[in-house]
Design an enzyme around this catalytic site. Structure first.
Site, PDB file in Angstrom:
ATOM      1  N   HIS A   1       0.752  -1.203  -0.025  1.00  0.00           N
ATOM      2  CA  HIS A   1       0.013  -0.017  -0.048  1.00  0.00           C
ATOM      3  C   HIS A   1       0.798   1.274   0.178  1.00  0.00           C
ATOM      4  O   HIS A   1       0.263   2.356  -0.077  1.00  0.00           O
ATOM      5  CB  HIS A   1      -0.959   0.031   1.154  1.00  0.00           C
ATOM      6  CG  HIS A   1      -0.176   0.384   2.563  1.00  0.00           C
ATOM      7  ND1 HIS A   1       0.608  -0.680   3.054  1.00  0.00           N
ATOM      8  CD2 HIS A   1      -0.082   1.351   3.406  1.00  0.00           C
ATOM      9  CE1 HIS A   1       1.073  -0.044   4.143  1.00  0.00           C
ATOM     10  NE2 HIS A   1       0.663   1.162   4.383  1.00  0.00           N
TER      11      HIS A   1
ATOM     12  N   HIS B   1       1.455   6.855   0.022  1.00  0.00           N
ATOM     13  CA  HIS B   1       0.530   5.889   0.920  1.00  0.00           C
ATOM     14  C   HIS B   1      -0.864   6.249   0.323  1.00  0.00           C
ATOM     15  O   HIS B   1      -1.456   6.879   0.559  1.00  0.00           O
ATOM     16  CB  HIS B   1       0.632   6.522   2.293  1.00  0.00           C
ATOM     17  CG  HIS B   1      -0.055   5.433   3.178  1.00  0.00           C
ATOM     18  ND1 HIS B   1      -1.460   5.266   3.196  1.00  0.00           N
ATOM     19  CD2 HIS B   1       0.637   4.912   4.027  1.00  0.00           C
ATOM     20  CE1 HIS B   1      -1.616   4.550   4.224  1.00  0.00           C
ATOM     21  NE2 HIS B   1      -0.563   4.126   4.704  1.00  0.00           N
TER      22      HIS B   1
END
Length: 171
Positions: free
Chosen positions: A80, A95
């Site tokens: 992620h 992110h």
């Protein structure tokens, strides 16, 4: 005819000159969508700038590209988030989404690994938004400068297209 040739030559010459002068500090938009202020990110770790300053993007698709020439210094095992050190010594964290760590990589495809040399515009990550969007509180993606090394940045809020230049300026 001469004017047209002169204009073509002049424009190319100008592009080459500008590119040579700013090549090292170039920052491309990593994701198409809407740039927003970190204050509007629904997670205090980012909105309170605990990891660093930056901006965020509400993504319109899951394609993520490198904003800079540099080196991948981290790919989270859950896919992620990706950390990059630029060739001009600025560290950047991308992110994707909020609480996406809990998906354990489901819906994420990573195209780089730690230690990879990358160029601005290289594909880093693909996120299947349809698979992910109902499983997390938000897809807002913070772009954090974890270390600016004495530099400053500015950006323009609004609609952006991946790989677009001159929206984020690092000096």
């Amino acid at each position: 005819m001469f004017e047209k040739i002169r204009d073509i030559f002049f424009n190319r010459r100008m592009e080459n000159t500008v590119e040579e002068n700013v090549k090292e500090d170039i920052f491309l938009i990593p994701i198409s969508g809407d740039i927003i202020n970190l204050d509007d990110v629904p997670d205090e770790v980012f909105s309170k700038r605990m990891m660093g300053d930056g901006f965020a993007i509400k993504p319109e698709n899951g394609q993520v590209f490198s904003p800079v020439d540099g080196t991948v210094v981290g790919v989270f095992p859950t896919k992620h988030a990706i950390a990059i050190r630029s060739n001009f010594d600025v560290e950047i964290l991308i992110h994707f989404g909020m609480d996406t760590v809990n998906l354990n990589g489901e819906g994420f495809t990573v195209y780089v690994k730690e230690g990879s040399s990358i160029k601005a515009g290289d594909k880093l990550l693909k996120v299947d938004l349809n698979e992910v969007k109902d499983k997390v509180p938000s897809l807002i993606t913070p772009i954090i400068f974890t270390n600016l090394n004495g530099k400053s940045f500015s950006y323009t809020i609004g609609k952006v297209i991946a790989k677009e230049k001159n929206i984020v300026i690092i000096k």
